[in-house]
Design an enzyme around this catalytic site. Structure first.
Site, short mmCIF file in Angstrom:
data_model
loop_
_atom_site.label_atom_id
_atom_site.label_comp_id
_atom_site.label_asym_id
_atom_site.label_seq_id
_atom_site.Cartn_x
_atom_site.Cartn_y
_atom_site.Cartn_z
CB SER A 186 -4.95 3.55 -36.35
OG SER A 186 -3.89 4.07 -36.91
CE1 TYR B 221 -6.84 0.85 -41.14
CE2 TYR B 221 -5.34 2.72 -40.36
CZ TYR B 221 -5.89 1.37 -40.31
OH TYR B 221 -5.33 0.72 -39.22
#
Ligand SMILES: NC(=O)c1ccc[n+]([C@@H]2O[C@H](COP(=O)([O-])OP(=O)(O)OC[C@H]3O[C@@H](n4cnc5c(N)ncnc54)[C@H](OP(=O)(O)O)[C@@H]3O)[C@@H](O)[C@H]2O)c1
Length: 279
Positions: free
Chosen positions: A139, A152
């Site tokens: 990501s 995260y």
């Protein structure tokens, strides 16, 4: 790497990006061992493709017994997987004090520990091929930690470190390690609050089919590291060399991010705020 007639073990196969990856891989002539927890969605996915192109396998990757069953299934496949494509993840958007122990544990188990365990379990199979790849879907937040996504981001930073370390550890073997990072993509991974934040920030959101095509091309070309999207690719690099610049830019966005992440009004935050010893 030529994908025709290879077997790809794909986790997160029923996700927004996963479904698009399955279609792209099958179009390249690959066979997909498709993994996720929901058996019904996996069966529907397999039925949407020519017979035999997709083998569904239901497994909760945080469960040792499920991972063992998956590895047992892998040993029965001919050809065995030469690509492990890790595209499962658990989302987590919210202010850090609102994420309890169970949530943090599930996040790290799913997004970091399970990939480690799967890679370790599959390495002997991958090493039996003249060419093999472990591909982790990362990501932007794996290179640039974002407020509201701290835990995260920590998992994705860890995943990037894992793949980089293993790439160096296995540099003289046929197994290639690739870390490929999409930017925001239009899937159910993003809650309405995340979509609202992306809209408010003017964040560009990609279509899963376009992301899947770029990812599969990167697998074919053997790209070791790739951040998708502009300006995300620039900001991810900038964060590495001049993090203070990114700190300042994100500080200006903080009120907006806090607003969408639930604000500071949560009971948990207020408690911690008034008790400096609270953990
Ligand atoms: N969407 C974005 O904006 C975006 C941006 C950058 C990076 N990414 C990354 O891209 C990847 C794919 O994201 P996505 O948008 O496709 O997510 P998604 O639509 O939410 O799909 C997640 C997939 O992971 C599976 N999964 C979740 N927990 C699992 C577990 N414990 N065991 C087995 N399977 C599990 C889900 O199936 P079950 O629920 O049936 O298990 C589903 O197939 C992720 O690594 C994500 O971090 C996404």
């Amino acid at each position: 790497m030529e994908l025709q007639d290879t077997t790809v073990l794909l986790t997160g196969a029923t996700g927004g990006i996963g479904v698009a990856l399955v279609a792209t891989l099958v179009a390249r002539g690959a066979h997909v061992l498709a993994v996720a927890r929901d058996a019904a969605r996996l069966s529907a996915l397999a039925r949407a493709h020519p017979a035999g192109a997709v083998t569904p396998f239901a497994a909760d990757l945080t469960e040792a017994v499920d991972r063992a069953a998956l590895l047992a299934r892998v040993r029965t496949l001919v050809p065995s997987p030469s690509v492990l494509l890790l595209a499962h993840a658990r989302p987590a958007f919210g202010l850090f004090p609102t994420q309890d122990d169970a949530e943090l544990a599930a996040l790290v188990e799913t997004n970091l520990i399970a990939p480690m365990q799967l890679i370790r379990g599959l390495l002997p199979v991958l090493q039996s091929h003249p060419q093999a790849a472990v591909v982790a879907i990362g990501s932007t937040f794996g290179s640039l930690a974002f407020p509201g996504f701290s835990a995260y981001s920590a998992c994705k930073f860890g995943l990037r470190g894992l793949i980089e370390g293993l790439g160096r550890e296995y540099a003289d073997t046929p197994v290639r390690f690739q870390y490929l990072a999409p930017r925001a993509t239009n899937t159910a991974f993003n809650s309405p609050a995340v979509n609202a934040l992306n809209h408010a920030l003017g964040t560009r959101v990609d279509a899963p089919a376009a992301v899947a095509e770029t990812l599969v091309r990167a697998i074919e070309h053997g790209t070791r590291r790739r951040q998708l999207g502009w300006p995300e690719a620039l900001f991810a690099r900038l964060n590495g060399v001049m993090p203070a610049l990114v700190d300042r830019s994100l500080a200006r966005q903080l009120p907006l991010i806090r607003h969408h992440a639930g604000g500071f009004a949560s009971a948990a935050f207020q408690e911690h705020r008034h008790d400096p010893l609270a953990l």
